[in-house]
Design an enzyme around this catalytic site. Structure first.
Site, mmCIF file in Angstrom:
data_model
loop_
_atom_site.group_PDB
_atom_site.id
_atom_site.type_symbol
_atom_site.label_atom_id
_atom_site.label_comp_id
_atom_site.label_asym_id
_atom_site.label_seq_id
_atom_site.Cartn_x
_atom_site.Cartn_y
_atom_site.Cartn_z
ATOM 1 N N ASP A 288 0.869 -1.164 0.000
ATOM 2 C CA ASP A 288 0.000 0.000 0.000
ATOM 3 C C ASP A 288 0.916 1.227 0.000
ATOM 4 O OD1 ASP A 288 -2.158 1.647 -0.044
ATOM 5 O OD2 ASP A 288 -3.203 0.690 1.618
HETATM 6 C C1 NOJ Z 1 -4.115 3.793 0.062
HETATM 7 C C2 NOJ Z 1 -5.288 2.863 0.253
HETATM 8 O O1 NOJ Z 1 -5.172 2.210 1.497
HETATM 9 C C3 NOJ Z 1 -5.422 1.816 -0.838
HETATM 10 O O2 NOJ Z 1 -6.629 1.140 -0.648
HETATM 11 C C4 NOJ Z 1 -5.343 2.442 -2.199
HETATM 12 O O3 NOJ Z 1 -5.477 1.454 -3.177
HETATM 13 C C5 NOJ Z 1 -4.019 3.177 -2.329
HETATM 14 N N1 NOJ Z 1 -3.945 4.222 -1.314
HETATM 15 C C6 NOJ Z 1 -3.822 3.781 -3.704
HETATM 16 O O4 NOJ Z 1 -4.654 4.858 -3.892
#
Ligand code: NOJ
Length: 741
Positions: A288
């Site tokens: 993430d």
């Molecule tokens: C953080 C989020 O937790 C995740 O779900 C998302 O896909 C990513 N950012 C990318 O935007």
């Protein structure tokens, strides 16, 4: 064009005999991947392990300014938050024509519940319990995303959660591992297509996220510590991840949280032992957003370089936005801290997916203006969004059959949310626009006639401004009935949107109380991304319709439900508590040694200031008609190890409307080597019944459905007494005993 890309040349050569469709057997794919890998420098390999955001959308805290140059140098092989055919082509051109090897970029985006045509938020979709509709929603999202130049979605999010304080419950399928697994499968099928063919230009690669147990942060605070027994993890949280992987999802995103003291992004147990060895995952693992870097703040690495070592050895193939692999991996390989073999394995996984998507055959194959024009906001997509929005709505209360409303009656419409379009899209709106959308108010006016709709904002979504109350009350006085649209701002759920109160914010409920005093029948329409404490609203409103954030077609869907053009059938995928003090509250609780039903008035598991029961249980949802359950029968009282048991129940539509009922089957294992939940969902049927019609609904039970993690953590059944339950929600059920031999 500076030079003809070497890679393209080799690839074209290798596939000289290739047909227009991508011919990818496993062995052939591996060969093709290796043919590219052997040409790559270490730096170029690491480039394939790097994912940067473009400056088109903000979904996290940082931006690498020079990402275009990184692409040019072969230092960045993957981009997210870039879309449209024109823009992805522009970036792809840099990769293909200006980088040394011309390896095509992979484009990812958070296409969670729609790309341009936005469907209801995922929790709302889950309330439909309609896997066909959910698959279609993911299919439409994939079609529009792929037609906009994208290859990869960061969905489905399959995190089970029992805590409505956590804002991200809006993105998942709720509290239940069984329902969550069924939905996870449907979503992967929708994104990757029914035949799981990534080379189809109308499919996108799915990402299972967030691995693992992200949905259980302490106190519901986003990114907070997660700690649970292995039994709970495996029984409740793991099944939907497993289901999505079994359905063929080829990327997995790590989660921000720690589990048992180890941040997921650095957990070899999670990312290698469990994910690859036990679950057999074959795709690539992406972090993430900056979650490698965050291991420094977690306190398991002294600096980013150390954090990177943890990640690569845990099994992370791609670094989202952290610049850690980019900055440190090369030196670490040169110093012998990381073996190049490990890098090669990671790069192979990424390249393999790029081959499967057909990007080496034609890097621009997702760049078709014609397809973009044809599919984005296609009429059939808007129809699908309307259908799913209607199916997602849950009728929580309907005293004196106030709903459906009658056309032509004068209604007062109140609430800032009634006139809002932006809120209807929820927090992950992807590339959805709200300028051309209709608000609930717009459609109500259109449907019921301008003169029959008196709008006054009355109360804002947040804050304590009461200056609109007087106008609202005057509107109510002129009307026959009241429709109040209240709830949360779109930004109050989703990522980084945890709440300690789950009440309807601001003075919206205060206005509702004032309206109630005028004695007109009041319908509350809710827009929100989590279970709310609706105790006050339940007493004040005559009818309550949970509409979630219903998406692009939300206004029309709400209107059609309010006026009975569509009879609501949604059922809650998460328990709605009486108040936040009951949280976490879920239907598959344990009985405890001192259950509430004991005669002793004091020493039992209960609160002295609130009931144990929720306001609305899991699986609950009313209809304009009435469904009655009778004659639950089992074809045998005994289930043998190899056998099966057939249960049947008669469901009768005894009301005046045709309708859809979701028949829910639960089980309880009465005595186990470890304590067992008081109920567990094992199956459901979505049935249509005409007014007055009865149907016999059947359910087949096999021993495998009764398996669990026994005391020694082996997975299997234990013979003994069970109960089977059936009903229209998890509380009001018929029951029948049986024995597992
Ligand atoms: C953080 C989020 O937790 C995740 O779900 C998302 O896909 C990513 N950012 C990318 O935007």
């Amino acid at each position: 064009m500076k030079h003809i890309s070497l890679i393209l040349f080799i690839t074209v050569f290798l596939i000289a005999a290739c047909t227009p469709s991508v011919n990818n057997t496993d062995a052939r794919l591996d060969k093709r991947v290796d043919s590219v890998l052997q040409l790559m420098t270490l730096e170029e390999k690491i480039g394939q392990m790097v994912l940067y955001t473009s400056d088109w959308d903000v979904t996290g805290p940082t931006l690498r300014e020079n990402y275009l140059d990184d692409i040019r140098k072969g230092h960045c092989g993957n981009i997210f938050n870039a879309h449209t055919v024109a823009y992805t082509r522009q970036l792809q051109k840099i990769a293909v024509e200006e980088s040394r090897l011309g390896i095509p970029l992979l484009f990812g985006y958070d296409v969670i519940h729609g790309h341009k045509t936005i469907f209801p938020i995922s929790l709302g979709e889950a309330a439909s319990w309609d896997t066909t509709a959910l698959e279609l929603s993911a299919r439409v999202s994939a079609i529009e995303a792929a037609a906009s130049g994208l290859h990869w979605t960061f969905a489905p999010m399959v995190d089970v959660s029992v805590d409505p304080r956590w804002g991200r419950v809006s993105e998942g399928a709720g509290e239940d591992p069984f329902l969550g697994s069924v939905i996870a499968r449907a979503r992967v099928r929708g994104f990757q297509g029914p035949s799981n063919d990534l080379s189809d230009t109308l499919t996108v690669l799915a990402t299972v996220k967030h691995f693992a147990a992200y949905g259980a942060p302490e106190a519901g605070r986003d990114y907070n510590t997660v700690d649970m027994s292995e039994r709970v993890f495996r029984s409740i949280y793991l099944p939907p991840y497993r289901a999505a992987i079994d359905a063929g999802a080829l990327s997995v995103m790590t989660s921000f949280n720690e589990l048992d003291g180890v941040p997921a992004t650095g957990s070899r147990y999670l990312l290698t032992d469990l994910l690859r060895t036990e679950l057999g995952f074959k795709g690539f693992v992406v972090t993430d957003y900056t979650s490698i870097n965050e291991m420094v703040d977690h306190g398991v690495a002294a600096n980013f370089a150390e954090a990177g070592l943890l990640a690569i050895h845990a099994g992370v193939d791609m670094d989202m936005q952290g610049e850690v692999y980019f900055n440190f991996l090369k030196k670490q390989v040169e110093e012998g801290l990381v073996s190049e073999k490990l890098i090669d394995e990671a790069v192979r996984r990424v390249l393999k997916v790029k081959f499967m998507l057909g990007l080496f055959d034609d890097p621009y194959r997702y760049c078709s203006e014609e397809r973009e024009k044809r599919y984005v906001y296609a009429p059939e997509h808007l129809d699908a969004a309307l259908d799913v929005a209607r199916k997602s709505m849950v009728l929580l209360k309907n005293d004196n059959q106030l709903l459906p409303l009658k056309k032509g009656e004068k209604i007062a419409v109140l609430g800032e949310l009634a006139a809002s379009t932006r809120d209807m899209l929820g927090s992950w709106k992807a590339a959805g626009d709200w300028d051309f959308m209709q608000s609930t108010l717009d459609v109500l006016r259109e449907y019921n006639g301008e003169k029959n709709v008196i709008y006054a904002e009355g109360a804002k979504k947040t804050g304590d401004d009461r200056s609109g109350f007087a106008a609202a009350l005057s509107a109510v006085r002129k009307a026959d009935k009241v429709v109040m649209v209240i709830g949360e701002d779109w930004d109050w759920s989703g990522e980084a949107a945890s709440r300690t109160s789950i009440q309807v914010p601001g003075v919206q409920t205060e206005l509702l109380a004032a309206v109630k005093k005028l004695g007109k029948p009041v319908v509350v329409v809710l827009m929100n991304g989590r279970p709310l404490d609706l105790s006050r609203e339940h007493l004040l409103a005559d009818a309550i319709l949970e509409a979630w954030y219903p998406g692009t077609m939300g206004g029309k869907a709400i209107t059609q439900v309010l006026y009975g053009e569509y009879n609501p059938s949604g059922k809650l995928p998460m328990t709605f508590p009486v108040n936040v003090g009951q949280v976490p509250l879920y239907y598959y609780a344990k009985n405890t040694g001192r259950p509430i039903y004991l005669p002793n008035p004091k020493y039992k598991s209960r609160y002295i200031d609130a009931p144990n029961d929720p306001l609305y249980p899991f699986g609950f949802g009313l209809s304009y008609t009435r469904f009655e359950y009778s004659a639950l029968k089992l074809d045998s009282k005994q289930l043998t190890a190899e056998g099966q048991l057939k249960a049947s129940v008669t469901v009768t539509n005894s009301g005046a409307y045709d309708g859809v009922e979701i028949v829910q089957w639960y089980v309880r294992d009465l005595v186990g080597s470890v304590t067992r939940p008081v109920k567990e969902l094992k199956g459901f049927n979505r049935i249509e019944l005409k007014a007055g019609e009865s149907k016999v609904v059947e359910f087949l039970l096999t021993p495998s459905q009764l398996a669990f993690y026994r005391q020694d953590m082996s997975f299997g059944t234990e013979p003994g007494d069970f109960k089977l339950f059936v009903g229209g929600n998890s509380r009001d059920v018929l029951e029948a005993p049986f024995v597992l031999k």
